[in-house]
Design a protein around this motif. Sequence first.
Motif, PDB file in Angstrom:
ATOM      1  N   GLY A 111      -0.869  14.878  -5.720  1.00 59.12           N
ATOM      2  CA  GLY A 111      -1.580  15.866  -5.148  1.00 59.12           C
ATOM      3  C   GLY A 111      -2.996  15.108  -5.655  1.00 59.12           C
ATOM      4  O   GLY A 111      -4.131  15.284  -5.247  1.00 59.12           O
ATOM      5  N   LYS A 112      -2.749  13.309  -5.998  1.00 61.02           N
ATOM      6  CA  LYS A 112      -4.499  12.612  -5.587  1.00 61.02           C
ATOM      7  C   LYS A 112      -4.657  12.480  -4.697  1.00 61.02           C
ATOM      8  O   LYS A 112      -5.779  11.444  -4.833  1.00 61.02           O
ATOM      9  N   ALA A 113      -3.675  11.914  -3.807  1.00 61.20           N
ATOM     10  CA  ALA A 113      -4.120  11.560  -1.991  1.00 61.20           C
ATOM     11  C   ALA A 113      -3.610  12.723  -0.846  1.00 61.20           C
ATOM     12  O   ALA A 113      -3.056  13.421  -1.631  1.00 61.20           O
ATOM     13  N   SER A 114      -4.341  12.728  -0.023  1.00 64.28           N
ATOM     14  CA  SER A 114      -3.797  13.851   0.700  1.00 64.28           C
ATOM     15  C   SER A 114      -3.039  13.343   1.719  1.00 64.28           C
ATOM     16  O   SER A 114      -2.320  14.298   2.419  1.00 64.28           O
ATOM     17  N   GLY A 115      -2.220  12.012   1.694  1.00 70.01           N
ATOM     18  CA  GLY A 115      -1.473  11.688   2.420  1.00 70.01           C
ATOM     19  C   GLY A 115      -1.282  10.178   1.906  1.00 70.01           C
ATOM     20  O   GLY A 115      -1.854   9.741   0.926  1.00 70.01           O
ATOM     21  N   VAL A 116      -0.484   9.390   3.265  1.00 68.25           N
ATOM     22  CA  VAL A 116      -0.417   7.854   2.649  1.00 68.25           C
ATOM     23  C   VAL A 116      -0.288   7.798   4.237  1.00 68.25           C
ATOM     24  O   VAL A 116       0.388   7.982   4.798  1.00 68.25           O
ATOM     25  N   VAL A 117      -0.986   6.330   3.919  1.00 70.18           N
ATOM     26  CA  VAL A 117      -0.477   6.222   5.425  1.00 70.18           C
ATOM     27  C   VAL A 117      -0.504   4.335   4.828  1.00 70.18           C
ATOM     28  O   VAL A 117      -1.053   3.419   4.016  1.00 70.18           O
ATOM     29  N   THR A 118       0.781   3.331   5.999  1.00 72.03           N
ATOM     30  CA  THR A 118       1.635   2.799   4.973  1.00 72.03           C
ATOM     31  C   THR A 118       0.839   1.264   6.770  1.00 72.03           C
ATOM     32  O   THR A 118       1.056   1.818   7.289  1.00 72.03           O
ATOM     33  N   ALA A 119       0.496   0.130   5.734  1.00 68.56           N
ATOM     34  CA  ALA A 119      -0.278  -0.806   6.427  1.00 68.56           C
ATOM     35  C   ALA A 119       1.599  -2.021   6.037  1.00 68.56           C
ATOM     36  O   ALA A 119       2.549  -1.625   6.148  1.00 68.56           O
ATOM     37  N   PRO A 120       1.514  -2.222   7.523  1.00 66.96           N
ATOM     38  CA  PRO A 120       2.797  -3.403   8.321  1.00 66.96           C
ATOM     39  C   PRO A 120       3.166  -4.061   7.007  1.00 66.96           C
ATOM     40  O   PRO A 120       2.592  -4.903   5.908  1.00 66.96           O
ATOM     41  N   VAL A 121       4.603  -3.951   6.627  1.00 64.98           N
ATOM     42  CA  VAL A 121       5.210  -4.899   5.300  1.00 64.98           C
ATOM     43  C   VAL A 121       6.399  -5.566   6.298  1.00 64.98           C
ATOM     44  O   VAL A 121       6.904  -5.351   7.865  1.00 64.98           O
ATOM     45  N   ALA A 122       7.162  -6.973   5.357  1.00 68.25           N
ATOM     46  CA  ALA A 122       7.880  -7.955   6.796  1.00 68.25           C
ATOM     47  C   ALA A 122       9.539  -7.115   5.203  1.00 68.25           C
ATOM     48  O   ALA A 122       9.620  -7.648   4.240  1.00 68.25           O
ATOM     49  N   LYS A 123      10.018  -7.020   6.188  1.00 69.00           N
ATOM     50  CA  LYS A 123      11.811  -6.213   5.406  1.00 69.00           C
ATOM     51  C   LYS A 123      11.958  -6.812   4.848  1.00 69.00           C
ATOM     52  O   LYS A 123      12.764  -7.249   3.332  1.00 69.00           O
ATOM     53  N   SER A 124      12.310  -8.823   5.392  1.00 67.46           N
ATOM     54  CA  SER A 124      13.263  -9.413   4.527  1.00 67.46           C
ATOM     55  C   SER A 124      12.194  -9.635   3.395  1.00 67.46           C
ATOM     56  O   SER A 124      12.359 -10.669   2.507  1.00 67.46           O
ATOM     57  N   GLN A 125      10.700 -10.077   3.639  1.00 72.54           N
ATOM     58  CA  GLN A 125      10.005 -10.413   2.638  1.00 72.54           C
ATOM     59  C   GLN A 125      10.183  -9.452   1.520  1.00 72.54           C
ATOM     60  O   GLN A 125      10.529 -10.104   0.165  1.00 72.54           O
ATOM     61  N   LEU A 126      10.092  -8.236   1.496  1.00 75.30           N
ATOM     62  CA  LEU A 126      10.540  -7.438   0.390  1.00 75.30           C
ATOM     63  C   LEU A 126      11.971  -7.341  -0.392  1.00 75.30           C
ATOM     64  O   LEU A 126      12.343  -6.636  -1.305  1.00 75.30           O
ATOM     65  N   ALA A 127      13.158  -7.409   0.309  1.00 76.17           N
ATOM     66  CA  ALA A 127      14.744  -7.774   0.172  1.00 76.17           C
ATOM     67  C   ALA A 127      13.512  -8.785  -1.013  1.00 76.17           C
ATOM     68  O   ALA A 127      15.315  -8.547  -1.788  1.00 76.17           O
ATOM     69  N   LYS A 128      13.312  -9.669  -0.692  1.00 73.62           N
ATOM     70  CA  LYS A 128      13.316 -11.040  -2.077  1.00 73.62           C
ATOM     71  C   LYS A 128      12.934 -10.135  -3.453  1.00 73.62           C
ATOM     72  O   LYS A 128      12.979 -10.588  -4.628  1.00 73.62           O
TER      73      LYS A 128
END
Length: 334
Positions: A111-128
């Motif tokens: 409840g410390k933020a009223s919502g989340v806005v996510t900037a783009p990610v690269a799934k292939s990089q996150l998998a690493k």
Amino acid sequence: MRPPLAVSLGDPAGIGPEIIVESWARRREAGLAPFFVVGGAGVLEAAADLRGIDSPIVRIGDSRGAIEAFDRGLPVLGAEDCTYHPGEPDEEGAALALGSLAEATRMALLGKASGVVTAPVAKSQLAKVGFEFPGQTEFLAIACGVPEDAAVMMLAGPSLRVVPVTVHCALADVPGLLDTDMIASKARVVAQALKTDFGIAEPRLAICGLNPHAGEGGKFGSEDRDIIEPAVELLRAEGLAATGPHPADALFTPRARQTYDAALAMYHDQALVPLKALDFDEGVNVTLGLPIVRTSPDHGTAFDIAGKGIADPGAMIAALRMAGAIAARRAAHG
């Protein structure tokens, strides 16, 4: 006063940092609610310099400080950072992106933020760096304690709202993944979200067929007749204003779009092609069915143009505006 929105940095080598600082710079003309970014203060400073934006970074100790600081500079929470190398993704940047996403989600759940806005990610990089989810939507569902199939991805723009029933899978797998209960379940989530998050009292749903001409009575495949049509009948029996299955080639014309509030498509490109053709620079990815508000610009990291000063912030601005509007509507209705 509502808490500010939390923005996750996205992959720092992509266009996320640029469009975040551009969105802050246009906050007044765009009518944006206060937001803060989780991590990446140095990256954001460098991105602002690259774009020629006078965007001083204000480091805050907690989310409450974002509201007071918002007009003075872009509020950033947390010390996590990395070197800014636009167009050159690496594991350091992926780790920062993942940490930012996780903390932004945690802030919203607390409840410390009223919502989340996510900037783009690269799934292939996150998998690493150990990310085991198909995308950010699935991560958010698990983090919120919601079954993955109950978190529904809607793409929304000024001209169209559309939901892909199946998302990240091979086209050849789609017929085997579709079933009547799944279509009806996702449609119920969409209808409820249209009421609570978009203020549409009696939402109208249009359901796409899978095959050309919606199967032509079985001539071009049986899925429309045997799977999709029973789902539409089930929804109508429950009192929902659902129609279909409609031939997808005619469902997104200007006249047809006036007859529904959201369309459900059977596979990824059936949904995203019309949305991006109509509203590419203002398309927003909204996750329905979560206890928190989550939106994201409907585009990727665009490593090929990162750092060149040409990335359009329109979709990020639209995602921030939509998150603020949904959060306000939820707050007003308890």
